[in-house]
Design a protein around this motif. Structure first.
Motif, PDB file in Angstrom:
ATOM      1  N   LEU A 103      18.593 -57.415   4.609  1.00  0.00           N
ATOM      2  CA  LEU A 103      19.591 -58.422   4.960  1.00  0.00           C
ATOM      3  C   LEU A 103      19.982 -59.263   3.745  1.00  0.00           C
ATOM      4  O   LEU A 103      21.144 -59.615   3.560  1.00  0.00           O
ATOM      5  N   HIS A 104      18.993 -59.569   2.898  1.00  0.00           N
ATOM      6  CA  HIS A 104      19.235 -60.420   1.735  1.00  0.00           C
ATOM      7  C   HIS A 104      19.583 -59.637   0.472  1.00  0.00           C
ATOM      8  O   HIS A 104      19.846 -60.259  -0.573  1.00  0.00           O
ATOM      9  N   ALA A 105      19.608 -58.308   0.571  1.00  0.00           N
ATOM     10  CA  ALA A 105      19.986 -57.502  -0.595  1.00  0.00           C
ATOM     11  C   ALA A 105      21.447 -57.783  -0.931  1.00  0.00           C
ATOM     12  O   ALA A 105      22.316 -57.739  -0.061  1.00  0.00           O
ATOM     13  N   GLU A 106      21.701 -58.093  -2.184  1.00  0.00           N
ATOM     14  CA  GLU A 106      23.056 -58.452  -2.597  1.00  0.00           C
ATOM     15  C   GLU A 106      23.856 -57.250  -3.084  1.00  0.00           C
ATOM     16  O   GLU A 106      25.040 -57.381  -3.375  1.00  0.00           O
ATOM     17  N   SER A 107      23.208 -56.106  -3.163  1.00  0.00           N
ATOM     18  CA  SER A 107      23.918 -54.906  -3.609  1.00  0.00           C
ATOM     19  C   SER A 107      23.199 -53.669  -3.071  1.00  0.00           C
ATOM     20  O   SER A 107      22.057 -53.753  -2.607  1.00  0.00           O
ATOM     21  N   LYS A 108      23.881 -52.540  -3.148  1.00  0.00           N
ATOM     22  CA  LYS A 108      23.257 -51.276  -2.747  1.00  0.00           C
ATOM     23  C   LYS A 108      22.057 -50.984  -3.644  1.00  0.00           C
ATOM     24  O   LYS A 108      21.045 -50.475  -3.185  1.00  0.00           O
ATOM     25  N   ALA A 109      22.158 -51.352  -4.902  1.00  0.00           N
ATOM     26  CA  ALA A 109      21.047 -51.134  -5.839  1.00  0.00           C
ATOM     27  C   ALA A 109      19.802 -51.892  -5.387  1.00  0.00           C
ATOM     28  O   ALA A 109      18.688 -51.363  -5.469  1.00  0.00           O
ATOM     29  N   GLU A 110      19.972 -53.124  -4.898  1.00  0.00           N
ATOM     30  CA  GLU A 110      18.823 -53.894  -4.393  1.00  0.00           C
ATOM     31  C   GLU A 110      18.236 -53.243  -3.146  1.00  0.00           C
ATOM     32  O   GLU A 110      17.021 -53.179  -2.989  1.00  0.00           O
ATOM     33  N   ALA A 111      19.106 -52.757  -2.254  1.00  0.00           N
ATOM     34  CA  ALA A 111      18.627 -52.071  -1.053  1.00  0.00           C
ATOM     35  C   ALA A 111      17.901 -50.782  -1.438  1.00  0.00           C
ATOM     36  O   ALA A 111      16.850 -50.461  -0.877  1.00  0.00           O
ATOM     37  N   ASP A 112      18.440 -50.054  -2.419  1.00  0.00           N
ATOM     38  CA  ASP A 112      17.798 -48.828  -2.901  1.00  0.00           C
ATOM     39  C   ASP A 112      16.415 -49.127  -3.478  1.00  0.00           C
ATOM     40  O   ASP A 112      15.454 -48.389  -3.239  1.00  0.00           O
ATOM     41  N   LYS A 113      16.315 -50.222  -4.210  1.00  0.00           N
ATOM     42  CA  LYS A 113      15.032 -50.606  -4.807  1.00  0.00           C
ATOM     43  C   LYS A 113      14.019 -50.940  -3.711  1.00  0.00           C
ATOM     44  O   LYS A 113      12.862 -50.529  -3.781  1.00  0.00           O
ATOM     45  N   ALA A 114      14.461 -51.675  -2.695  1.00  0.00           N
ATOM     46  CA  ALA A 114      13.565 -52.011  -1.586  1.00  0.00           C
ATOM     47  C   ALA A 114      13.076 -50.732  -0.903  1.00  0.00           C
ATOM     48  O   ALA A 114      11.889 -50.587  -0.603  1.00  0.00           O
ATOM     49  N   TRP A 115      13.987 -49.795  -0.676  1.00  0.00           N
ATOM     50  CA  TRP A 115      13.618 -48.538  -0.013  1.00  0.00           C
ATOM     51  C   TRP A 115      12.636 -47.737  -0.869  1.00  0.00           C
ATOM     52  O   TRP A 115      11.729 -47.087  -0.349  1.00  0.00           O
ATOM     53  N   SER A 116      12.794 -47.791  -2.181  1.00  0.00           N
ATOM     54  CA  SER A 116      11.924 -47.008  -3.073  1.00  0.00           C
ATOM     55  C   SER A 116      10.462 -47.453  -2.989  1.00  0.00           C
ATOM     56  O   SER A 116       9.559 -46.705  -3.360  1.00  0.00           O
ATOM     57  N   HIS A 117      10.218 -48.660  -2.488  1.00  0.00           N
ATOM     58  CA  HIS A 117       8.852 -49.168  -2.360  1.00  0.00           C
ATOM     59  C   HIS A 117       8.261 -48.959  -0.960  1.00  0.00           C
ATOM     60  O   HIS A 117       7.112 -49.328  -0.715  1.00  0.00           O
ATOM     61  N   VAL A 118       9.044 -48.369  -0.068  1.00  0.00           N
ATOM     62  CA  VAL A 118       8.587 -48.171   1.308  1.00  0.00           C
ATOM     63  C   VAL A 118       7.669 -46.966   1.394  1.00  0.00           C
ATOM     64  O   VAL A 118       7.972 -45.901   0.861  1.00  0.00           O
ATOM     65  N   GLU A 119       6.539 -47.156   2.053  1.00  0.00           N
ATOM     66  CA  GLU A 119       5.618 -46.059   2.362  1.00  0.00           C
ATOM     67  C   GLU A 119       5.639 -45.871   3.872  1.00  0.00           C
ATOM     68  O   GLU A 119       5.196 -46.735   4.615  1.00  0.00           O
ATOM     69  N   SER A 120       6.216 -44.747   4.293  1.00  0.00           N
ATOM     70  CA  SER A 120       6.417 -44.499   5.719  1.00  0.00           C
ATOM     71  C   SER A 120       5.529 -43.352   6.182  1.00  0.00           C
ATOM     72  O   SER A 120       5.324 -42.401   5.437  1.00  0.00           O
ATOM     73  N   PRO A 121       5.005 -43.423   7.384  1.00  0.00           N
ATOM     74  CA  PRO A 121       5.254 -44.455   8.380  1.00  0.00           C
ATOM     75  C   PRO A 121       4.423 -45.714   8.108  1.00  0.00           C
ATOM     76  O   PRO A 121       3.403 -45.663   7.433  1.00  0.00           O
ATOM     77  N   PHE A 122       4.912 -46.823   8.655  1.00  0.00           N
ATOM     78  CA  PHE A 122       4.118 -48.047   8.646  1.00  0.00           C
ATOM     79  C   PHE A 122       3.039 -47.881   9.714  1.00  0.00           C
ATOM     80  O   PHE A 122       3.340 -47.476  10.835  1.00  0.00           O
ATOM     81  N   ILE A 123       1.803 -48.208   9.383  1.00  0.00           N
ATOM     82  CA  ILE A 123       0.709 -48.157  10.356  1.00  0.00           C
ATOM     83  C   ILE A 123       0.051 -49.528  10.344  1.00  0.00           C
ATOM     84  O   ILE A 123      -0.475 -49.963   9.317  1.00  0.00           O
ATOM     85  N   THR A 143       5.305 -47.097  12.829  1.00  0.00           N
ATOM     86  CA  THR A 143       6.759 -47.174  12.719  1.00  0.00           C
ATOM     87  C   THR A 143       7.246 -46.108  11.751  1.00  0.00           C
ATOM     88  O   THR A 143       6.919 -46.125  10.566  1.00  0.00           O
ATOM     89  N   PHE A 144       8.031 -45.178  12.291  1.00  0.00           N
ATOM     90  CA  PHE A 144       8.621 -44.098  11.505  1.00  0.00           C
ATOM     91  C   PHE A 144       9.974 -44.562  10.997  1.00  0.00           C
ATOM     92  O   PHE A 144      10.733 -45.203  11.713  1.00  0.00           O
ATOM     93  N   LEU A 145      10.276 -44.231   9.749  1.00  0.00           N
ATOM     94  CA  LEU A 145      11.522 -44.660   9.109  1.00  0.00           C
ATOM     95  C   LEU A 145      12.271 -43.452   8.563  1.00  0.00           C
ATOM     96  O   LEU A 145      11.662 -42.487   8.092  1.00  0.00           O
ATOM     97  N   TYR A 146      13.592 -43.531   8.633  1.00  0.00           N
ATOM     98  CA  TYR A 146      14.450 -42.461   8.116  1.00  0.00           C
ATOM     99  C   TYR A 146      15.669 -43.105   7.483  1.00  0.00           C
ATOM    100  O   TYR A 146      16.315 -43.950   8.109  1.00  0.00           O
TER     101      TYR A 146
END
Length: 124
Positions: free
Chosen positions: A22-42, A55-58
């Motif tokens: 929500l607070h990502a100011e650009s696609k690059a910021e959203a991409d960076k946030a996604w790059s740190h995600v380890e899915s699924p969340f347990i 929680t499964f993410l896609y």
């Protein structure tokens, strides 16, 4: 498994991801946030040591429209191609999720199935 395992509890990690996106100011910021995600969340469930919130993410391909494509979790833990196995969008993002309450001892495999509206509309 029955519908009773679908998102009875709220994922803290999913909430944090939603805020980050929500607070990502650009696609690059959203991409960076996604790059740190380890899915699924347990996650632990307070006062329930027998189960975990999983929680499964896609992340949807940017060329696809979320409202014209459904993503399903394929596994023995949910009914195939059912509402209980369909991931839902994190509003305003290209990420979909599905949270399930599952036994702590469960070990399984899973995959995702993409179904486009065009796949369901056979006009021949």
């Amino acid at each position: 498994m029955s519908n009773s395992n679908r998102e009875i509890h709220t994922s803290t990690l999913l909430g944090k991801l939603r805020l980050t996106l929500l607070h990502a100011e650009s696609k690059a910021e959203a991409d960076k946030a996604w790059s740190h995600v380890e899915s699924p969340f347990i996650e632990d469930i307070p006062s329930d040591s027998d189960n975990k919130l999983v929680t499964f993410l896609y992340r949807m391909d940017p060329s696809l429209k979320i409202n014209q494509t459904k993503i399903y979790l394929c596994s023995a833990i949910v009914s195939p191609l059912s509402e209980e196995s369909c991931l839902v969008e994190i509003p305003g993002s290209d990420i979909l999720h599905l949270s399930l309450t599952l036994p702590s001892t469960l070990r399984t495999t899973y995959s995702f199935l993409r179904v486009d509206d065009e796949t369901n509309n056979d006009n021949s």
